[in-house]
Scaffold this motif. Structure first.
Motif, short mmCIF file in Angstrom:
data_model
loop_
_atom_site.label_atom_id
_atom_site.label_comp_id
_atom_site.label_asym_id
_atom_site.label_seq_id
_atom_site.Cartn_x
_atom_site.Cartn_y
_atom_site.Cartn_z
N VAL A 172 0.84 -1.20 0.00
CA VAL A 172 0.00 0.00 0.00
C VAL A 172 0.88 1.25 0.00
N ASP A 173 1.86 1.23 0.87
CA ASP A 173 2.76 2.37 0.99
C ASP A 173 3.50 2.59 -0.33
N GLU A 174 4.03 1.51 -0.91
CA GLU A 174 4.76 1.62 -2.17
C GLU A 174 3.92 2.29 -3.24
N ILE A 175 2.71 1.75 -3.42
CA ILE A 175 1.84 2.27 -4.48
C ILE A 175 1.52 3.74 -4.23
N MET A 176 1.14 4.06 -3.00
CA MET A 176 0.73 5.43 -2.72
C MET A 176 1.88 6.42 -2.90
N MET A 177 3.05 6.06 -2.42
CA MET A 177 4.15 7.02 -2.49
C MET A 177 4.72 7.12 -3.89
N ARG A 178 4.71 6.04 -4.63
CA ARG A 178 5.16 6.14 -6.03
C ARG A 178 4.17 7.01 -6.81
N GLY A 179 2.89 6.89 -6.50
CA GLY A 179 1.90 7.76 -7.13
C GLY A 179 2.20 9.22 -6.81
N ALA A 180 2.52 9.47 -5.55
CA ALA A 180 2.86 10.84 -5.15
C ALA A 180 4.10 11.31 -5.88
N ASP A 181 5.08 10.44 -6.01
CA ASP A 181 6.30 10.82 -6.73
C ASP A 181 6.00 11.23 -8.16
N ILE A 182 5.12 10.47 -8.80
CA ILE A 182 4.76 10.80 -10.18
C ILE A 182 4.13 12.18 -10.25
N CYS A 183 3.20 12.42 -9.32
CA CYS A 183 2.56 13.74 -9.25
C CYS A 183 3.60 14.82 -9.08
N TYR A 184 4.57 14.53 -8.23
CA TYR A 184 5.58 15.53 -7.89
C TYR A 184 6.43 15.89 -9.10
N SER A 185 6.62 14.91 -9.97
CA SER A 185 7.53 15.16 -11.08
C SER A 185 6.84 15.82 -12.26
N LEU A 186 5.53 16.06 -12.12
CA LEU A 186 4.83 16.77 -13.20
C LEU A 186 5.36 18.19 -13.28
N PRO A 187 5.56 18.68 -14.51
CA PRO A 187 5.94 20.09 -14.62
C PRO A 187 4.74 20.93 -14.17
N TYR A 188 4.94 21.65 -13.13
CA TYR A 188 3.90 22.30 -12.37
C TYR A 188 2.98 23.19 -13.19
N LEU A 189 3.55 23.97 -14.08
CA LEU A 189 2.75 24.96 -14.81
C LEU A 189 1.77 24.33 -15.79
N LEU A 190 2.10 23.17 -16.29
CA LEU A 190 1.23 22.54 -17.29
C LEU A 190 -0.18 22.30 -16.77
N PRO A 191 -0.31 21.58 -15.63
CA PRO A 191 -1.66 21.36 -15.12
C PRO A 191 -2.35 22.67 -14.73
N VAL A 192 -1.53 23.64 -14.28
CA VAL A 192 -2.13 24.92 -13.89
C VAL A 192 -2.77 25.59 -15.10
N ILE A 193 -2.06 25.60 -16.20
CA ILE A 193 -2.58 26.23 -17.41
C ILE A 193 -3.81 25.46 -17.89
N LEU A 194 -3.70 24.13 -17.86
CA LEU A 194 -4.83 23.30 -18.27
C LEU A 194 -6.07 23.62 -17.44
N LEU A 195 -5.86 23.72 -16.12
CA LEU A 195 -6.98 24.01 -15.23
C LEU A 195 -7.58 25.37 -15.56
N THR A 196 -6.70 26.32 -15.82
CA THR A 196 -7.20 27.66 -16.13
C THR A 196 -8.07 27.63 -17.38
N VAL A 197 -7.63 26.81 -18.33
CA VAL A 197 -8.43 26.70 -19.57
C VAL A 197 -9.76 26.03 -19.28
N VAL A 198 -9.72 24.95 -18.53
CA VAL A 198 -10.94 24.17 -18.28
C VAL A 198 -11.90 24.89 -17.35
N LEU A 199 -11.37 25.35 -16.21
CA LEU A 199 -12.25 25.93 -15.19
C LEU A 199 -12.43 27.42 -15.34
N GLY A 200 -11.65 28.00 -16.22
CA GLY A 200 -11.70 29.45 -16.32
C GLY A 200 -10.89 30.07 -15.21
#
Lengths: 264, 261, 263
Positions: free
Chosen positions: B94-122
């Motif tokens: 459980v720990d392995e899966i959860m923390m590796r998932g977090a690691d993946i999230c962490y390695s996302l280039p931060y601005l990309l999802p932000v821009i996407l969200l801005t487009v989607v949610l306004g």
């Protein structure tokens, strides 16, 4: 009169630790009996598995194999009201954020003991058992000495009125003076309340003094057992080396002993 | 030190909450006759190119920044507590899966999802808060997980288990109280990070839209005029800096105090 | 038999508290003596003070003389001390096991000690290290040379610390609680090794411990310390059989507390 059903029966207890890197047998098929109100001593050095035996008996190690019987009844899961334990390091055994009162109250709360008006006298009684003044009730662990803390640990265990207490090296962290006091306390409690002990330690003279029957543990197995007298002439080579290693406070005897070792 | 930090924070809070009620002008009150005035008694922080009082705009901006900072930090806290707590308690797969998932999230280039969200949610306040929490929770989750794992191994936890305490009781009475110093410390350091992130987004033009102002958007607006009307960028940035500093000091002091407790 | 170490009127004050109060004792070449006391008695501090290891700042004041083969350690300069320590006197500390660098192979760590004080080539140094490893009881010296500290047990790591101390063939070995935290069987082995060092390398040994029984078979003279003072002194036989000193008797009684079989 006592019938021969042992109070605590341990049969083929085994504990294995399996990690991705290693597969290690901490306890291998250990069996012994303890009569009611008596003390069984388990002597062994670090890594011998003696702590794991006690924790497995208390069912604190779910993966342990083997059977444990209390008064003839099989013990499958935790039985906190029947079996308790006291620890080696009194500082680690108490939550640093709980006052003495909270520690004792928690034990009573979990099992809904001594509710309402009975609470105060119950706590008073517990403190009296272990010779602790009630002025200490508001103190935090960091304000107390090792000896006082160990008494609180014992009082907490007594709160649920167990018939069996696993003593895991309870005096190894204490100095000689406090060790004597705590051992005296444990012996007195056994006389007064009829508690059965499993006493685990690496201190051979102490175990020989306190235990009615002794098991010597080495690498997860009991390699020799007997009374304190029996162990004066041990048969197993490990027990013999253990006996020889304990330094005696007698220069002539020590020199004699060293001469024998060099000659052999 | 702590008093200093508290004073600053109280001042900012005061500015955010009280000032706007007492001024006649609003953050979008345009007065072209008085554009680009330097600080004076009638305009404490000066005016911008549309004649809007910068002091007032900073006050409204304070509301935004503080709201965003605290909201984002709280979301991080809740998500991090749950995620890290579960991973820490159960361990193993459980720990392995959860923390590796977090690691993946962490390695996302931060601005990309932000821009996407801005487009989607306004664009807007809500979007900004959500954007900030995409990666903010991971730090808290890691801290919580480490604490839970370490505390779970303490002997008083074993003692509680031997007494028959339920997992819930152990978690609430033994593990969480002792994890508190680390959690509070991390929390009070998350807030300034969120405030800064919001200012950063505002500065980039993502986030709050005109005429509403956050300190970041005000800095954005003030940048082209840096040479001639420096107060337009100086005050918003000064407030960002002071607020972040104050939270950091407060966080460290709190952590020390809770530790001693 | 000449005097190897002579401590006269040693006093240590830390922040206006007297930690060591005017103690004096001496040691002959080839002797083994023990400093025995409970925690807080100042015995470890004495070992540090002897080697001029206490910090040189205003909160610490050290008085007295410590003569080693005639030279006063307390008056040596830093560079003199550097060539002195390890070569003339070596010390192994409490919790020595954790003094090993976890990222370096143990052989290399001993080699460092050998090469610091001598001008040997790396090859010769390595030979000496392997000899040392065998001497301290490792049957496979090459394998041990290449091991990292974490694969070794507590007792083995203590042997490595002893090897490091022996690396420059000091005249005096100071062992500060060398067997704390070790199992009783390992403890006996380490003490046997210390005895072997005495006889085969002809080294003098100063043992510091809280355990009177530990030194009963090894030390020729015992000094009992309490609260920074030496409260009793004498040959081992005197201390154990003849001394009337109440503190000594108390320490002895503590050692015997579990020896009678009356419950």
């Amino acid at each position: 009169m006592s019938d021969n059903i042992p109070f605590l029966k341990v049969k083929k207890l085994s504990v294995r630790y399996r990690t991705t890197r290693e597969d290690f047998s901490a306890v291998s098929s250990v069996s012994f009996d303890i009569q009611k109100g008596k003390t069984f001593g388990l002597i062994g050095e670090s890594g011998s598995g003696k702590s794991s035996v006690g924790k497995a008996i208390l069912r604190l190690i779910p993966s342990a194999e083997g059977s444990v019987f209390l008064n003839g009844q099989p013990v499958h899961g935790l039985q906190p009201k029947n079996m308790q334990m006291i620890f080696q390091n009194p500082y680690g055994a108490l939550n640093p954020r709980m006052t003495v009162r909270k520690v004792l109250e928690e034990a009573l709360d979990i099992h809904a003991l001594a509710l309402g008006e009975e609470r105060k006298p119950a706590i008073k009684q517990l403190l009296e058992y272990v010779h602790i003044s009630d002025t200490l009730l508001t103190k935090y662990p960091r304000e107390l000495s090792g000896g006082q803390l160990q008494r609180i640990v014992i009082a907490r265990a007594l709160a649920v009125e167990p018939q069996f207490i696993f003593c895991d090296e309870p005096t190894s962290s204490l100095d000689a003076h406090h060790e004597v006091l705590i051992i005296d306390l444990l012996v007195r409690l056994q006389k007064e309340l009829g508690i059965t002990y499993l006493f685990v330690s690496h201190n051979l003279p102490l175990v020989r003094w306190i235990a009615d029957e002794i098991g010597v543990m080495y690498r997860g197995e009991i390699v020799e057992r007997g009374s304190s007298e029996d162990l004066r002439n041990p048969k197993h080579p490990y027990t013999r080396s253990l006996l020889q290693s304990v330094p005696i406070a007698d220069p002539r005897k020590e020199r004699e002993r060293m001469r024998k070792v060099i000659d052999s | 030190m702590k008093k200093f930090a508290l004073c600053i924070l109280l001042a900012v809070l005061f500015q955010a909450l009280v000032i706007p009620f007492f001024s006649e002008a609003n953050y979008d009150t345009i007065d072209l006759q008085n554009a680009n005035l330097p600080p004076s008694f009638s305009h404490l922080f000066g005016t911008d190119d549309l004649g809007r009082d910068i002091f007032i705009r900073c006050s409204y901006g304070a509301r935004i920044s503080l709201t965003v900072g605290i909201a984002a930090a709280l979301v991080d806290l809740v998500v991090g507590l749950i995620w890290g707590g579960i991973a820490g308690l159960y361990g193993g797969k459980v720990d392995e899966i959860m923390m590796r998932g977090a690691d993946i999230c962490y390695s996302l280039p931060y601005l990309l999802p932000v821009i996407l969200l801005t487009v989607v949610l306004g664009p807007g306040l809500f979007t900004v808060v959500i954007a900030l929490t995409i990666t903010g929770w991971i730090n808290m989750a890691r801290v919580v997980r480490a604490q839970v794992m370490q505390l779970n191994r303490q002997e008083y936890v074993l003692a509680a288990a031997a007494l028959g305490a339920s997992q819930t009781r152990i978690l609430c009475k033994h593990i969480l109280p002792n994890a508190l110093p680390s959690i509070i410390s991390t929390l009070t350091l998350t807030i300034p990070a969120a405030i800064f992130a919001e200012a950063f987004l505002g500065f980039l033009g993502l986030g709050i839209q005109a005429p509403a102002a956050s300190w970041g958007t005000m800095a954005n607006e003030g940048l082209p005029a840096l040479e001639y009307y420096p107060w337009r960028i100086f005050f918003p940035i000064g407030l960002i800096t002071l607020t972040i500093l104050a939270f950091n000091i407060l966080g460290n002091c709190l952590a020390d105090e809770v530790e001693i407790l | 038999m000449s005097t190897l170490l002579s401590v006269k009127n040693l006093s240590v004050r830390i922040r206006s508290r007297d930690i060591i109060k005017n103690i004096s004792f001496a040691m002959d070449t080839g002797e083994c003596i023990a400093l025995v006391g409970e925690s807080g008695s100042g015995k470890s501090m004495t070992a540090h003070a002897l080697l001029h290891l206490l910090p040189d700042d205003t909160s610490v004041s050290v008085e007295g003389t410590v003569l080693f083969s005639g030279a006063n350690i307390l008056e040596m300069t830093k560079s003199e001390l550097r060539s002195f320590r390890g070569k003339e006197i070596a010390i192994i500390f409490q919790q020595a096991q954790s003094a090993l660098n976890p990222l370096m192979r143990v052989g290399t760590q001993i080699l460092e000690s050998v090469l610091t004080q001598n001008n040997f080539s790396k090859q010769k140094g390595k030979e000496i290290v392997l000899e040392l490893l065998e001497f301290v009881g490792f049957p496979q010296p090459v394998e041990t040379y290449n091991s990292y500290p974490h694969v070794l047990s507590g007792g083995m790591r203590q042997r490595i610390m002893i090897a490091i101390a022996l690396a420059c063939n000091p005249k005096l070995l100071i062992a500060d609680e060398p067997t704390t935290a070790l199992d009783v069987t390992t403890q006996a082995e380490i003490m046997k090794l210390i005895q072997k060092i005495r006889t085969e390398k002809n080294m003098s040994v100063l043992l510091i411990t809280h355990d009177l029984a530990l030194v009963s078979g090894f030390a020729e003279k015992i000094y009992v310390m309490k609260d920074g003072e030496i409260v009793d002194r004498g040959t081992t036989d005197y201390i154990f059989y003849e001394s009337d000193n109440s503190y000594t008797r108390m320490l002895l009684a503590q050692k015997e507390r579990w020896s009678c079989n009356v419950r």
